[in-house]
Write a protein that holds these residues in place. Sequence first.
Motif, PDB file in Angstrom:
ATOM      1  N   MET A 252       0.856  -1.169   0.000  1.00 34.17           N
ATOM      2  CA  MET A 252       0.000   0.000   0.000  1.00 34.17           C
ATOM      3  C   MET A 252       0.905   1.237   0.000  1.00 34.17           C
ATOM      4  SD  MET A 252      -3.150   0.990   2.505  1.00 34.17           S
ATOM      5  CE  MET A 252      -3.971  -0.523   2.547  1.00 34.17           C
ATOM      6  N   SER A 253       0.614   2.147  -0.903  1.00 36.76           N
ATOM      7  CA  SER A 253       1.447   3.329  -1.044  1.00 36.76           C
ATOM      8  C   SER A 253       1.056   4.375  -0.006  1.00 36.76           C
ATOM      9  CB  SER A 253       1.321   3.901  -2.450  1.00 36.76           C
ATOM     10  OG  SER A 253       0.039   4.450  -2.622  1.00 36.76           O
ATOM     11  N   ASN A 254       1.938   5.353   0.157  1.00 38.24           N
ATOM     12  CA  ASN A 254       1.690   6.435   1.102  1.00 38.24           C
ATOM     13  C   ASN A 254       0.437   7.222   0.736  1.00 38.24           C
ATOM     14  OD1 ASN A 254       3.867   5.820   2.665  1.00 38.24           O
ATOM     15  ND2 ASN A 254       5.249   7.304   1.691  1.00 38.24           N
ATOM     16  N   GLU A 255       0.195   7.352  -0.539  1.00 40.37           N
ATOM     17  CA  GLU A 255      -0.990   8.086  -1.001  1.00 40.37           C
ATOM     18  C   GLU A 255      -2.275   7.361  -0.607  1.00 40.37           C
ATOM     19  OE1 GLU A 255      -2.878   9.509  -5.179  1.00 40.37           O
ATOM     20  OE2 GLU A 255      -0.700   9.588  -5.022  1.00 40.37           O
ATOM     21  N   GLU A 256      -2.308   6.042  -0.746  1.00 40.19           N
ATOM     22  CA  GLU A 256      -3.480   5.252  -0.361  1.00 40.19           C
ATOM     23  C   GLU A 256      -3.702   5.319   1.153  1.00 40.19           C
ATOM     24  OE1 GLU A 256      -2.399   1.465  -1.930  1.00 40.19           O
ATOM     25  OE2 GLU A 256      -3.430   1.829  -3.826  1.00 40.19           O
ATOM     26  N   ILE A 257      -2.611   5.235   1.911  1.00 38.17           N
ATOM     27  CA  ILE A 257      -2.711   5.336   3.379  1.00 38.17           C
ATOM     28  C   ILE A 257      -3.260   6.711   3.761  1.00 38.17           C
ATOM     29  CG2 ILE A 257      -1.365   5.387   5.516  1.00 38.17           C
ATOM     30  CD1 ILE A 257       0.495   3.316   4.240  1.00 38.17           C
ATOM     31  N   PHE A 258      -2.755   7.744   3.087  1.00 33.22           N
ATOM     32  CA  PHE A 258      -3.208   9.101   3.364  1.00 33.22           C
ATOM     33  C   PHE A 258      -4.695   9.252   3.065  1.00 33.22           C
ATOM     34  CE2 PHE A 258      -3.770  13.594   2.144  1.00 33.22           C
ATOM     35  CZ  PHE A 258      -3.408  14.188   3.348  1.00 33.22           C
ATOM     36  N   LYS A 259      -5.177   8.698   1.939  1.00 36.53           N
ATOM     37  CA  LYS A 259      -6.599   8.772   1.573  1.00 36.53           C
ATOM     38  C   LYS A 259      -7.455   8.038   2.603  1.00 36.53           C
ATOM     39  CE  LYS A 259      -6.262   9.360  -3.425  1.00 36.53           C
ATOM     40  NZ  LYS A 259      -6.535   8.793  -4.736  1.00 36.53           N
ATOM     41  N   LYS A 260      -6.979   6.860   3.040  1.00 38.57           N
ATOM     42  CA  LYS A 260      -7.701   6.091   4.047  1.00 38.57           C
ATOM     43  C   LYS A 260      -7.789   6.889   5.354  1.00 38.57           C
ATOM     44  CE  LYS A 260      -7.936   1.203   4.525  1.00 38.57           C
ATOM     45  NZ  LYS A 260      -7.249  -0.053   4.671  1.00 38.57           N
ATOM     46  N   TYR A 261      -6.664   7.518   5.727  1.00 42.51           N
ATOM     47  CA  TYR A 261      -6.597   8.327   6.937  1.00 42.51           C
ATOM     48  C   TYR A 261      -7.563   9.499   6.836  1.00 42.51           C
ATOM     49  CZ  TYR A 261      -4.754  11.587  10.382  1.00 42.51           C
ATOM     50  OH  TYR A 261      -4.635  12.482  11.407  1.00 42.51           O
ATOM     51  N   ILE A 262      -7.608  10.168   5.711  1.00 46.10           N
ATOM     52  CA  ILE A 262      -8.502  11.313   5.485  1.00 46.10           C
ATOM     53  C   ILE A 262      -9.953  10.866   5.554  1.00 46.10           C
ATOM     54  CG2 ILE A 262      -9.247  13.041   3.774  1.00 46.10           C
ATOM     55  CD1 ILE A 262      -6.683  13.792   5.138  1.00 46.10           C
ATOM     56  N   LYS A 263     -10.263   9.702   4.980  1.00 46.82           N
ATOM     57  CA  LYS A 263     -11.628   9.170   4.994  1.00 46.82           C
ATOM     58  C   LYS A 263     -12.078   8.891   6.426  1.00 46.82           C
ATOM     59  CE  LYS A 263     -14.420   5.921   2.421  1.00 46.82           C
ATOM     60  NZ  LYS A 263     -14.440   4.805   1.475  1.00 46.82           N
ATOM     61  N   LYS A 264     -11.208   8.257   7.223  1.00 46.01           N
ATOM     62  CA  LYS A 264     -11.536   7.987   8.625  1.00 46.01           C
ATOM     63  C   LYS A 264     -11.699   9.287   9.402  1.00 46.01           C
ATOM     64  CE  LYS A 264      -9.512   3.433   9.080  1.00 46.01           C
ATOM     65  NZ  LYS A 264      -8.532   2.596   9.765  1.00 46.01           N
ATOM     66  N   LEU A 265     -10.819  10.214   9.157  1.00 46.16           N
ATOM     67  CA  LEU A 265     -10.884  11.506   9.828  1.00 46.16           C
ATOM     68  C   LEU A 265     -12.187  12.225   9.489  1.00 46.16           C
ATOM     69  CD1 LEU A 265      -9.349  13.469  11.659  1.00 46.16           C
ATOM     70  CD2 LEU A 265      -8.332  14.444   9.606  1.00 46.16           C
ATOM     71  N   TYR A 266     -12.602  12.129   8.228  1.00 45.40           N
ATOM     72  CA  TYR A 266     -13.858  12.736   7.789  1.00 45.40           C
ATOM     73  C   TYR A 266     -15.034  12.138   8.571  1.00 45.40           C
ATOM     74  CZ  TYR A 266     -18.003  13.552   4.943  1.00 45.40           C
ATOM     75  OH  TYR A 266     -19.269  13.878   4.522  1.00 45.40           O
ATOM     76  N   TRP A 267     -15.086  10.812   8.666  1.00 48.29           N
ATOM     77  CA  TRP A 267     -16.208  10.162   9.373  1.00 48.29           C
ATOM     78  C   TRP A 267     -16.182  10.470  10.875  1.00 48.29           C
ATOM     79  CZ3 TRP A 267     -20.365   9.156   7.070  1.00 48.29           C
ATOM     80  CH2 TRP A 267     -20.379   8.747   5.739  1.00 48.29           C
ATOM     81  N   LEU A 268     -15.029  10.457  11.473  1.00 53.53           N
ATOM     82  CA  LEU A 268     -14.932  10.791  12.898  1.00 53.53           C
ATOM     83  C   LEU A 268     -15.372  12.240  13.142  1.00 53.53           C
ATOM     84  CD1 LEU A 268     -11.594   9.056  13.961  1.00 53.53           C
ATOM     85  CD2 LEU A 268     -13.899   8.511  14.726  1.00 53.53           C
ATOM     86  N   THR A 269     -14.958  13.128  12.283  1.00 56.48           N
ATOM     87  CA  THR A 269     -15.358  14.528  12.417  1.00 56.48           C
ATOM     88  C   THR A 269     -16.868  14.666  12.252  1.00 56.48           C
ATOM     89  OG1 THR A 269     -13.241  15.191  11.464  1.00 56.48           O
ATOM     90  CG2 THR A 269     -14.942  16.865  11.542  1.00 56.48           C
ATOM     91  N   THR A 270     -17.432  13.954  11.299  1.00 57.52           N
ATOM     92  CA  THR A 270     -18.874  13.997  11.074  1.00 57.52           C
ATOM     93  C   THR A 270     -19.633  13.482  12.299  1.00 57.52           C
ATOM     94  OG1 THR A 270     -18.505  13.633   8.711  1.00 57.52           O
ATOM     95  CG2 THR A 270     -20.726  13.243   9.540  1.00 57.52           C
ATOM     96  N   ILE A 271     -19.174  12.354  12.851  1.00 62.32           N
ATOM     97  CA  ILE A 271     -19.844  11.763  14.026  1.00 62.32           C
ATOM     98  C   ILE A 271     -19.759  12.703  15.221  1.00 62.32           C
ATOM     99  CG2 ILE A 271     -19.678   9.890  15.708  1.00 62.32           C
ATOM    100  CD1 ILE A 271     -18.874   8.058  13.324  1.00 62.32           C
ATOM    101  N   PHE A 272     -18.558  13.212  15.516  1.00 64.73           N
ATOM    102  CA  PHE A 272     -18.414  14.102  16.663  1.00 64.73           C
ATOM    103  C   PHE A 272     -19.157  15.418  16.472  1.00 64.73           C
ATOM    104  CE2 PHE A 272     -14.686  11.403  17.721  1.00 64.73           C
ATOM    105  CZ  PHE A 272     -15.118  11.033  18.992  1.00 64.73           C
ATOM    106  N   SER A 273     -19.199  15.925  15.281  1.00 63.23           N
ATOM    107  CA  SER A 273     -19.961  17.151  15.009  1.00 63.23           C
ATOM    108  C   SER A 273     -21.450  16.907  15.236  1.00 63.23           C
ATOM    109  CB  SER A 273     -19.725  17.625  13.575  1.00 63.23           C
ATOM    110  OG  SER A 273     -18.387  17.914  13.370  1.00 63.23           O
ATOM    111  N   SER A 274     -21.922  15.770  14.752  1.00 54.69           N
ATOM    112  CA  SER A 274     -23.344  15.433  14.943  1.00 54.69           C
ATOM    113  C   SER A 274     -23.670  15.312  16.426  1.00 54.69           C
ATOM    114  CB  SER A 274     -23.679  14.124  14.234  1.00 54.69           C
ATOM    115  OG  SER A 274     -23.456  14.236  12.849  1.00 54.69           O
ATOM    116  N   LEU A 275     -22.822  14.612  17.189  1.00 53.50           N
ATOM    117  CA  LEU A 275     -23.037  14.481  18.634  1.00 53.50           C
ATOM    118  C   LEU A 275     -23.032  15.848  19.317  1.00 53.50           C
ATOM    119  CD1 LEU A 275     -20.929  11.305  19.505  1.00 53.50           C
ATOM    120  CD2 LEU A 275     -23.406  11.553  19.605  1.00 53.50           C
ATOM    121  N   PHE A 276     -22.110  16.700  18.893  1.00 55.29           N
ATOM    122  CA  PHE A 276     -22.024  18.034  19.474  1.00 55.29           C
ATOM    123  C   PHE A 276     -23.308  18.825  19.202  1.00 55.29           C
ATOM    124  CE2 PHE A 276     -20.737  22.517  19.265  1.00 55.29           C
ATOM    125  CZ  PHE A 276     -20.235  22.655  20.563  1.00 55.29           C
ATOM    126  N   ILE A 277     -23.818  18.732  17.987  1.00 56.01           N
ATOM    127  CA  ILE A 277     -25.044  19.453  17.615  1.00 56.01           C
ATOM    128  C   ILE A 277     -26.242  18.906  18.395  1.00 56.01           C
ATOM    129  CG2 ILE A 277     -26.677  19.850  15.716  1.00 56.01           C
ATOM    130  CD1 ILE A 277     -24.167  19.985  13.863  1.00 56.01           C
TER     131      ILE A 277
END
Length: 157
Positions: free
Chosen positions: A1-26
């Motif tokens: 797995m290349s660094n770019e794929e790892i970075f995309k996976k990391y960004i995707k997880k970060l996006y979902w975590l941010t969405t979940i925590f934002s929703s909980l906060f709201i």
Amino acid sequence: MSNEEIFKKYIKKLYWLTTIFSSLFIVTGGLLVFYSVNPSFFNFKKETTVNTVSVEEDDYDKIENGIHVRTGLIEAEGLTAVVNNCTNCHSAKLVIQNRMNKERWNSTIRWMQETQNLWDLGKNQEIIVNYLITNYPPLEVGRRATLSNIDWYELNN
């Protein structure tokens, strides 16, 4: 797995975590605002309905038509001793329905003292038993009176 794929996976997880925590906060913020407007909505105590007779504090020892309103016991000498000693553990209805003679009442009191932790009644025992045998004596149960002086008739079908 290349660094770019790892970075995309990391960004995707970060996006979902941010969405979940934002929703909980709201949602939490909305609940806090709602609670500040309507605090009784969050009272989760289970309400139960109990069939009891409401007795005002002023009516606690009220006597009406010769009957102690709170207990239903007959007003007579010894009523206070019966109310103070008997209705602490059970309903006055239990006392009223158990019509007994003096010996049976004394035997029942002894049984309650030996098995139900009833305290020593002292001189109150005689007062209580006298009240009970006077106001709630055993009922005479027997046959009805013989019918006499009856004008009998026949039913026509």
